[in-house]
Design a protein around this motif. Structure first.
Motif, PDB file in Angstrom:
ATOM      1  N   SER A   1       0.853  -1.191   0.000  1.00  0.00           N
ATOM      2  CA  SER A   1       0.000   0.000   0.000  1.00  0.00           C
ATOM      3  C   SER A   1       0.886   1.237   0.000  1.00  0.00           C
ATOM      4  N   ASP A   2       0.399   2.281  -0.667  1.00  0.00           N
ATOM      5  CA  ASP A   2       1.109   3.550  -0.645  1.00  0.00           C
ATOM      6  C   ASP A   2       0.612   4.344   0.557  1.00  0.00           C
ATOM      7  N   ASN A   3       1.435   4.435   1.584  1.00  0.00           N
ATOM      8  CA  ASN A   3       1.055   5.111   2.821  1.00  0.00           C
ATOM      9  C   ASN A   3       1.621   6.518   2.923  1.00  0.00           C
TER      10      ASN A   3
ATOM     11  N   CYS B   1      -1.575  10.577   0.374  1.00  0.00           N
ATOM     12  CA  CYS B   1      -2.529   9.563  -0.090  1.00  0.00           C
ATOM     13  C   CYS B   1      -3.641   9.366   0.933  1.00  0.00           C
TER      14      CYS B   1
ATOM     15  N   ASP C   1      -6.061   7.302   3.185  1.00  0.00           N
ATOM     16  CA  ASP C   1      -5.826   6.012   3.848  1.00  0.00           C
ATOM     17  C   ASP C   1      -7.109   5.215   4.027  1.00  0.00           C
TER      18      ASP C   1
END
Length: 492
Positions: free
Chosen positions: A296-298, A302, A304
């Motif tokens: 996941s791109d945290n 971004c 969430d």
């Protein structure tokens, strides 16, 4: 009539009510007036789960309190006390699942910890053992309450559900309670009771548009909620109402911002497929799978609020056309014989994939990079066979030994010629007949040539020549069609 709940069993302790109607035959037809209602409760002769209550919401430190009754009405002469209870758990709402033993106890309550209550539902059952440690029976399955929000313009819609053996929609306790933060100015993080829903009239849903306090929802604010359900078995021996909380979930109104694209999309290190090691020439049903992983791109920019990941796949013959393969909340997906599009039977490893992230409002991220896996096709023909009906090497087939068996072959067009170049025999695996006067039938890439011409005449011993146009299942267009040429010595 015996009510078995479609062979899934009824819930001990629950109250069941029935009515009968008569159906009249044609031509007038129709139904009679319903009979009087008849109700009864099943005996509480096994544990009855009463609470699966989320105490804490967290990705790693979530807590669920599970409570159950003793087997009040068990036959103690048959199943002597004292009783012990094994709590077992599975992920998801059920029914069914792969259960893991959590604890063995003589108590009737347990706090299950270190869970991902933020993203997952959990279901529980209780295994009852008597004083001899023999298993008496197992309770019905009961899950946590799962709350799902979706964004609208200036509002958030809440829906919730749970797979439980009791009823969460009952006339005696019709109101489920809605809690939300951003209510108290001095403590915006505190979740306060904002409203109740009569679920007997409105179902398990609630629209929060700010009407409870006359303040419209702010599109720039993320609102968090949980729901308290109230249910009952309808049995005087079981305390009611049964109160259970959902997880805490957050959402923004008018959410049109998609999550960021998943990172590091690749095949798992476990996906190193060894053709020679994993393909058996004796086993036609190979267990193929592609294992996909990602992150996941945290990043702070971004959102969430990812609800799940969506995996896309392309057909081997239509590499530019992708379809949805599946969805998951995990960071791994296995494309195997159990999980595939019904139009994509998994007889191949040659697929291309990409993945997206989808948030709770249905916004979908940009696609990840496209990754592809290919097959390891193989087709090796021998140069001698002995069609003399001795039961050994009587037909001409591809080599099938020492890991050299045919694999990932779509079709074969096979032809045999004499030294003068005259065609004597031809076989197309896409067709099911050999030709007039011939005995051959069937469509297989194994050829199974018996040393006869198309007309069924036996060829004499000698050397002949062949051409085999092999269509492989592969993404590499340069390797898809291969023409194999060689000689065959027929020995009798």
């Amino acid at each position: 009539y015996v009510d078995t709940n479609n062979l899934m069993g009824l819930s001990p302790g629950s109250k069941y009510c029935y009515r009968l109607v008569a159906t009249f035959p044609p031509l007038l037809g129709g139904l009679s007036i319903a009979s009087e209602e008849a109700c009864d409760n099943l005996m509480i002769d096994i544990p009855v789960i009463t609470n699966v209550d989320i105490v804490s919401t967290s990705e790693t430190e979530g807590q669920v309190r599970v409570t159950w009754t003793p087997p009040y009405e068990i036959d103690e002469d048959v199943f002597p006390p004292a009783y012990t209870y094994e709590l077992i758990r599975t992920e998801g709402p059920g029914p069914g699942g792969t259960f893991t033993s959590i604890t063995n106890t003589m108590d009737t309550t347990f706090l299950d910890t270190s869970l991902n209550t933020e993203d997952l539902m959990y279901s529980y059952r209780i295994v009852l053992r008597d004083a001899t440690n023999a298993i008496v029976d197992t309770s019905q399955q009961a899950s946590t309450v799962r709350l799902l929000p979706s964004s609208q313009i200036g509002a958030i819609v809440l829906n919730w559900n749970a797979n439980v053996p009791w009823s969460n929609i009952v006339q005696e306790f019709p109101y489920h309670r809605i809690y939300r933060d951003n209510v108290i100015n001095t403590d915006p993080t505190a979740l306060q009771l904002i409203d109740s829903v009569d679920v007997t009239l409105e179902g398990l849903a609630y629209l929060d548009d700010g009407r409870f306090n006359g303040l419209e929802l702010d599109e720039e604010i993320e609102y968090c909620y949980f729901v308290t359900t109230r249910g009952s078995y309808g049995n005087d021996s079981i305390p009611e109402p049964l109160v259970n909380n959902s997880q805490i979930i957050c959402a923004q109104p008018s959410d049109s911002i998609p999550p960021c694209t998943p990172l590091a999309f690749s095949f798992s290190s476990d996906n190193n497929f060894d053709c020679e090691a994993q393909f058996s020439c004796e086993d036609d049903a190979q267990e193929l799978s592609n294992i996909l992983t990602w992150e996941s791109d945290n990043a702070p920019e971004c959102d969430d609020d990812i609800a799940f990941f969506r995996i896309y796949v392309s057909r081997p013959s239509e590499i530019e056309s992708f379809v949805v393969l599946g969805e998951t909340t995990e960071n791994e997906f296995i494309h195997d014989e159990d999980i595939f599009d019904r139009n994509l039977p998994l007889n191949s490893l040659a697929f291309c994939y990409y993945i997206t992230a989808v948030d709770r409002s249905g916004n979908e991220s940009q696609i990840s990079e496209i990754i592809c896996n290919d097959n390891c096709p193989q087709y090796i023909l021998p140069n001698v066979f002995t069609p003399n009906d001795d039961g050994v090497n009587d037909t001409f087939v591809p080599i099938q030994r020492d890991g050299q068996c045919p694999r990932f072959v779509e079709s074969v067009l096979f032809k045999v010629f004499n030294r003068a170049g005259v065609e004597l025999f031809s076989y197309d695996s896409n067709q099911s007949e050999r030709g007039e006067g011939g005995a051959f039938s069937g469509n297989t890439v194994l050829i199974n040539w018996d040393g006869k011409t198309d007309g069924g005449e036996e060829l004499p011993s000698g050397v002949y020549f062949y051409s085999a146009e092999v269509d492989f299942i592969t993404l590499n267009s340069n390797d898809k069609i291969q023409v194999l040429k060689g000689w065959i010595q027929v020995i009798k």
